[in-house]
Design a protein around this motif. Structure first.
Motif, PDB file in Angstrom:
ATOM      1  N   HIS A 172     -33.062  -2.886  22.042  1.00  0.00           N
ATOM      2  CA  HIS A 172     -34.584  -3.174  21.670  1.00  0.00           C
ATOM      3  C   HIS A 172     -33.647  -5.506  21.818  1.00  0.00           C
ATOM      4  N   ILE A 173     -32.444  -5.926  21.125  1.00  0.00           N
ATOM      5  CA  ILE A 173     -31.897  -6.965  21.136  1.00  0.00           C
ATOM      6  C   ILE A 173     -32.391  -7.977  22.632  1.00  0.00           C
ATOM      7  N   TYR A 174     -31.849  -6.236  23.776  1.00  0.00           N
ATOM      8  CA  TYR A 174     -31.651  -6.847  24.714  1.00  0.00           C
ATOM      9  C   TYR A 174     -32.778  -7.622  24.971  1.00  0.00           C
ATOM     10  N   LEU A 175     -34.616  -6.739  25.262  1.00  0.00           N
ATOM     11  CA  LEU A 175     -35.656  -7.164  25.436  1.00  0.00           C
ATOM     12  C   LEU A 175     -35.731  -7.889  24.758  1.00  0.00           C
ATOM     13  N   ALA A 176     -35.665  -7.886  23.652  1.00  0.00           N
ATOM     14  CA  ALA A 176     -35.961  -8.673  22.156  1.00  0.00           C
ATOM     15  C   ALA A 176     -35.553 -10.520  22.831  1.00  0.00           C
ATOM     16  N   THR A 177     -34.742 -11.072  23.375  1.00  0.00           N
ATOM     17  CA  THR A 177     -33.722 -11.960  23.863  1.00  0.00           C
ATOM     18  C   THR A 177     -33.817 -12.522  25.482  1.00  0.00           C
ATOM     19  N   ALA A 178     -33.304 -11.878  26.110  1.00  0.00           N
ATOM     20  CA  ALA A 178     -32.847 -12.292  27.610  1.00  0.00           C
ATOM     21  C   ALA A 178     -33.687 -12.155  28.591  1.00  0.00           C
ATOM     22  N   ALA A 179     -34.523 -10.704  28.129  1.00  0.00           N
ATOM     23  CA  ALA A 179     -35.433  -9.682  29.011  1.00  0.00           C
ATOM     24  C   ALA A 179     -36.873 -11.032  29.160  1.00  0.00           C
ATOM     25  N   ASN A 180     -36.864 -10.741  28.095  1.00  0.00           N
ATOM     26  CA  ASN A 180     -38.328 -11.572  27.682  1.00  0.00           C
ATOM     27  C   ASN A 180     -38.239 -13.168  27.046  1.00  0.00           C
ATOM     28  N   PRO A 181     -37.876 -14.332  27.787  1.00  0.00           N
ATOM     29  CA  PRO A 181     -37.722 -15.219  27.153  1.00  0.00           C
ATOM     30  C   PRO A 181     -39.278 -15.368  26.934  1.00  0.00           C
ATOM     31  N   GLY A 182     -39.507 -16.486  25.538  1.00  0.00           N
ATOM     32  CA  GLY A 182     -40.071 -16.791  24.487  1.00  0.00           C
ATOM     33  C   GLY A 182     -39.680 -15.744  23.017  1.00  0.00           C
ATOM     34  N   THR A 183     -39.731 -14.981  23.115  1.00  0.00           N
ATOM     35  CA  THR A 183     -39.982 -13.821  22.069  1.00  0.00           C
ATOM     36  C   THR A 183     -39.410 -14.273  21.227  1.00  0.00           C
ATOM     37  N   PHE A 184     -37.686 -14.568  21.234  1.00  0.00           N
ATOM     38  CA  PHE A 184     -36.643 -14.266  20.200  1.00  0.00           C
ATOM     39  C   PHE A 184     -37.880 -15.342  19.262  1.00  0.00           C
ATOM     40  N   ARG A 185     -38.541 -16.733  19.585  1.00  0.00           N
ATOM     41  CA  ARG A 185     -38.549 -17.444  18.612  1.00  0.00           C
ATOM     42  C   ARG A 185     -39.469 -16.702  17.623  1.00  0.00           C
ATOM     43  N   ILE A 186     -40.549 -15.316  17.907  1.00  0.00           N
ATOM     44  CA  ILE A 186     -41.171 -14.617  16.387  1.00  0.00           C
ATOM     45  C   ILE A 186     -40.116 -14.334  15.590  1.00  0.00           C
ATOM     46  N   MET A 187     -39.381 -14.049  15.540  1.00  0.00           N
ATOM     47  CA  MET A 187     -38.207 -14.446  14.393  1.00  0.00           C
ATOM     48  C   MET A 187     -37.186 -15.425  14.081  1.00  0.00           C
ATOM     49  N   THR A 188     -37.820 -16.375  14.410  1.00  0.00           N
ATOM     50  CA  THR A 188     -36.617 -18.229  13.766  1.00  0.00           C
ATOM     51  C   THR A 188     -38.339 -18.964  13.820  1.00  0.00           C
ATOM     52  N   ARG A 189     -39.573 -18.799  14.311  1.00  0.00           N
ATOM     53  CA  ARG A 189     -40.276 -19.867  14.216  1.00  0.00           C
ATOM     54  C   ARG A 189     -41.387 -19.335  13.374  1.00  0.00           C
ATOM     55  N   GLY A 190     -41.604 -17.960  14.193  1.00  0.00           N
ATOM     56  CA  GLY A 190     -42.882 -17.166  13.526  1.00  0.00           C
ATOM     57  C   GLY A 190     -44.192 -17.742  15.258  1.00  0.00           C
ATOM     58  N   ASP A 191     -44.122 -18.483  15.452  1.00  0.00           N
ATOM     59  CA  ASP A 191     -45.038 -18.907  16.345  1.00  0.00           C
ATOM     60  C   ASP A 191     -44.628 -18.668  18.202  1.00  0.00           C
ATOM     61  N   VAL A 192     -45.997 -18.621  18.695  1.00  0.00           N
ATOM     62  CA  VAL A 192     -45.856 -18.336  19.700  1.00  0.00           C
ATOM     63  C   VAL A 192     -46.641 -18.747  20.913  1.00  0.00           C
ATOM     64  N   PRO A 193     -46.245 -19.438  22.407  1.00  0.00           N
ATOM     65  CA  PRO A 193     -48.128 -20.503  22.905  1.00  0.00           C
ATOM     66  C   PRO A 193     -49.017 -19.119  23.029  1.00  0.00           C
ATOM     67  N   LEU A 194     -50.293 -19.784  22.843  1.00  0.00           N
ATOM     68  CA  LEU A 194     -51.170 -19.060  23.350  1.00  0.00           C
ATOM     69  C   LEU A 194     -51.483 -18.732  24.496  1.00  0.00           C
ATOM     70  N   TYR A 195     -50.326 -19.570  25.433  1.00  0.00           N
ATOM     71  CA  TYR A 195     -51.023 -18.658  27.058  1.00  0.00           C
ATOM     72  C   TYR A 195     -50.213 -17.559  27.271  1.00  0.00           C
TER      73      TYR A 195
END
Ligand code: HEM
Length: 200
Positions: free
Chosen positions: A162-185
């Motif tokens: 889970h940690i690997y998929l939420a960080t290195a494997a899928n860049p941009g995902t970790f932000r959901i657990m820090t800032r909470g927002d993601v780019p619309l695209y």
């Protein structure tokens, strides 16, 4: 600047960090107790066996409370299952072939793999919490110890993946657990059904 949309609330992020940090402390101390000869050194990281025992017992309470607080956010999402989820699983989420990754069926707020991981976390999380309390406060029969250890082994596999998929494997995902927002695209590419659902 890309247009952003909110994927997690502050409450969800706080609860997730409590769940994540307590779970990691429990895994490290628990593995130290279970494999004393080879992994006993893990407990020295927590100040010795006595301190590690306290971290494990009280960390278990933090884990159980944060698990219960996260059920409302994730269980309804995990239970939304459609033919797109079955197709996504059949294609192993596109992780095994770049060609398949281009043809993945559209996903909702979380993908089919996250739904299965979520259900496994919640079922084994409840079992490990109940068995842990019995081992701590009552006289456990061997079956409770077995349930506790089997669930711990399930977590030892799911959590690093889970940690690997939420960080290195899928860049941009970790932000959901820090800032909470993601780019619309990004959301439109990874979670198009959810973007449609919230009308973003
Ligand atoms: C410390 C490292 C961790 C990181 C970086 C991390 C990251 C994330 C991220 C980014 C999400 C949101 C996914 C999305 O909305 O698309 C998420 C969801 C989730 N996390 Fe974690 N997490 C970590 C640890 C844990 C641990 C230890 C557990 C289990 C006890 C856990 C359980 C969950 C669950 C159940 C979800 C919701 C469904 C899912 O994505 O499977 N996380 N995590």
């Amino acid at each position: 600047m890309a247009k952003m949309i909110q994927k997690s609330t502050a409450f969800e992020r706080i609860v997730h960090w409590l769940l994540a940090l307590s779970c990691l402390a429990l895994l490290l101390t628990g593995l130290g107790f279970l494999y004393k000869d080879s992994l006993g050194w893990l407990n020295t990281l927590f100040g010795g066996v006595h301190a590690a025992r306290l971290v494990h017992n009280w960390g278990g309470i933090v884990f159980a409370v944060s698990l219960v607080l996260s059920l409302g956010t994730w269980v309804p999402e995990c239970l939304k299952w459609s033919s797109d989820d079955s197709k996504w699983l059949g294609m192993a989420g596109g992780y095994l072939s770049k060609e398949k990754a281009k043809e993945l069926p559209p996903q909702g707020k979380i993908n089919a793999g996250q739904k299965i991981a979520g259900i496994m976390v919640f079922v084994s999380g409840i079992l490990i919490s109940v068995s842990g309390l019995i081992i701590w406060l009552a006289t456990p029969t061997p079956v409770w110890v077995l349930i506790h250890n089997v669930c711990a082994l399930i977590f030892s596999v799911i959590v690093p993946v889970h940690i690997y998929l939420a960080t290195a494997a899928n860049p941009g995902t970790f932000r959901i657990m820090t800032r909470g927002d993601v780019p619309l695209y990004w959301a439109k590419k990874k979670h198009p059904k959810w973007v449609k659902e919230i009308g973003a």
